[in-house]
Design a protein around this motif. Structure first.
Motif, short mmCIF file in Angstrom:
data_model
loop_
_atom_site.label_atom_id
_atom_site.label_comp_id
_atom_site.label_asym_id
_atom_site.label_seq_id
_atom_site.Cartn_x
_atom_site.Cartn_y
_atom_site.Cartn_z
N VAL A 36 1.83 -3.16 4.60
CA VAL A 36 3.81 -2.95 4.41
C VAL A 36 3.90 -3.68 5.66
O VAL A 36 4.21 -3.72 6.56
CB VAL A 36 3.86 -1.32 5.23
N GLY A 37 4.55 -4.89 5.19
CA GLY A 37 5.57 -6.01 5.92
C GLY A 37 7.03 -5.37 6.48
O GLY A 37 7.61 -4.56 6.17
N GLY A 38 7.83 -6.55 7.46
CA GLY A 38 9.18 -5.96 7.80
C GLY A 38 9.20 -4.91 8.86
O GLY A 38 10.45 -4.64 8.86
N LEU A 39 8.42 -4.14 9.32
CA LEU A 39 8.59 -3.41 10.30
C LEU A 39 9.10 -4.32 11.82
O LEU A 39 8.33 -5.28 12.23
CB LEU A 39 6.60 -3.09 10.73
N THR A 40 9.97 -3.61 12.01
CA THR A 40 10.74 -4.43 13.26
C THR A 40 10.66 -3.42 14.75
O THR A 40 11.45 -4.18 16.31
CB THR A 40 12.42 -4.56 13.32
N GLN A 41 10.28 -1.80 14.36
CA GLN A 41 9.75 -0.70 15.37
C GLN A 41 8.78 -0.23 14.92
O GLN A 41 8.05 -0.24 14.20
CB GLN A 41 11.08 0.11 14.97
N THR A 42 8.24 0.51 16.56
CA THR A 42 7.53 0.92 17.03
C THR A 42 7.33 2.02 16.69
O THR A 42 6.43 2.77 16.86
CB THR A 42 6.16 0.20 18.05
N GLU A 43 8.01 3.08 16.86
CA GLU A 43 8.20 4.39 16.83
C GLU A 43 8.34 4.79 15.19
O GLU A 43 8.54 3.86 14.73
CB GLU A 43 9.65 4.64 17.13
N GLY A 44 7.76 6.25 15.05
CA GLY A 44 7.50 7.01 14.22
C GLY A 44 6.25 6.45 13.03
O GLY A 44 5.51 6.09 13.26
N GLY A 65 0.53 8.44 1.72
CA GLY A 65 -0.11 8.34 2.57
C GLY A 65 0.77 7.90 4.07
O GLY A 65 2.47 7.96 3.73
N SER A 66 -0.18 7.87 4.96
CA SER A 66 1.00 7.43 6.10
C SER A 66 0.39 6.84 7.43
O SER A 66 -1.15 7.43 7.22
CB SER A 66 2.04 8.87 7.05
N ALA A 67 0.54 6.31 8.28
CA ALA A 67 0.33 5.68 9.24
C ALA A 67 0.94 5.61 10.01
O ALA A 67 2.65 5.83 10.41
CB ALA A 67 -0.36 4.29 9.39
N GLU A 68 1.02 5.54 11.68
CA GLU A 68 1.87 5.49 12.61
C GLU A 68 2.56 3.95 13.05
O GLU A 68 1.32 3.16 12.75
CB GLU A 68 1.66 6.03 14.51
N ASN A 98 12.30 7.98 12.87
CA ASN A 98 13.22 9.24 13.85
C ASN A 98 12.14 10.21 13.97
O ASN A 98 12.26 11.47 14.46
CB ASN A 98 14.42 10.06 14.38
N GLY A 99 11.06 9.97 13.03
CA GLY A 99 9.72 11.11 12.67
C GLY A 99 10.07 12.18 12.24
O GLY A 99 9.64 13.78 12.72
N ASN A 100 11.06 12.96 11.28
CA ASN A 100 11.64 13.86 11.03
C ASN A 100 11.41 14.01 9.69
O ASN A 100 11.21 15.18 8.94
CB ASN A 100 12.89 13.76 10.31
N GLU A 113 17.41 4.59 7.14
CA GLU A 113 16.02 3.77 7.76
C GLU A 113 15.23 2.41 6.91
O GLU A 113 15.18 2.76 5.72
CB GLU A 113 14.85 4.17 7.90
N PRO A 114 14.32 2.13 7.17
CA PRO A 114 13.79 0.93 5.92
C PRO A 114 12.91 1.23 5.36
O PRO A 114 12.43 2.31 5.44
CB PRO A 114 12.98 0.01 7.40
N TYR A 115 13.33 0.60 3.89
CA TYR A 115 12.23 1.27 2.61
C TYR A 115 11.86 0.42 1.77
O TYR A 115 12.80 -0.53 2.14
CB TYR A 115 13.46 1.88 1.73
#
Length: 148
Positions: A36-44, A65-68, A98-100, A113-115
């Motif tokens: 996954v590319g284009g991440l600009t934040q480290t939260e969530g 699947g997911s990852a921090e 925001n982790g919801n 949110e980014p998608y």
């Protein structure tokens, strides 16, 4: 003494059961990686949904699947997916900042949110069709998805 042969109905029943058992044998489960590319934040967390057909597309994922997001390096994150059916799949990915646990949208229904989607598929006035995002997964596959 003459032996009695099974009736054709009995033979067809056994043949039907044999075919059903062969078809019920699980397809080979495979693993793959999603970059996954284009991440600009480290939260969530970054979430991946896996879909196998147009009818369930963006409604009911077969797995995911997911990852921090904090694990990212240079705006990229690698997520491993396991126990996938070999064949045609499509992915939906989003960064749940925001982790919801859901992709937040504004009053107009536009994501806040980014998608992104497999094949970096894009839709016009909404998400892309399943056919634009579908790809063939094989053992050891790796696919890149860019977040918008």
């Amino acid at each position: 003494m003459k032996t009695k042969q099974p009736s054709s109905a009995v033979r067809l029943t056994f043949l039907g059961l044999a075919c059903a058992m062969a078809m019920a044998a699980p397809a080979r489960a495979v693993e793959m990686e999603v970059e996954v590319g284009g991440l600009t934040q480290t939260e969530g967390r970054v979430m991946v949904g896996v879909f196998t057909d147009a009818g369930s597309w963006l409604k009911k994922a077969i797995t995911g699947g997911s990852a921090e997001a904090i694990q990212q390096k240079d705006g990229k994150l690698l997520i491993k997916l396991q126990d996938l059916p070999e064949g045609s799949l499509a992915l939906s990915v989003f960064h749940d900042v925001n982790g919801n646990g859901k992709l937040d949208s504004n009053a107009m229904g536009m994501p806040k949110e980014p998608y992104g989607f497999s094949n970096n598929a894009a839709g016009s006035f909404g998400p892309p069709k399943f056919e634009k995002a579908v790809f063939e997964v094989k053992p050891g596959s790796r696919i890149a998805v860019q977040l918008n």
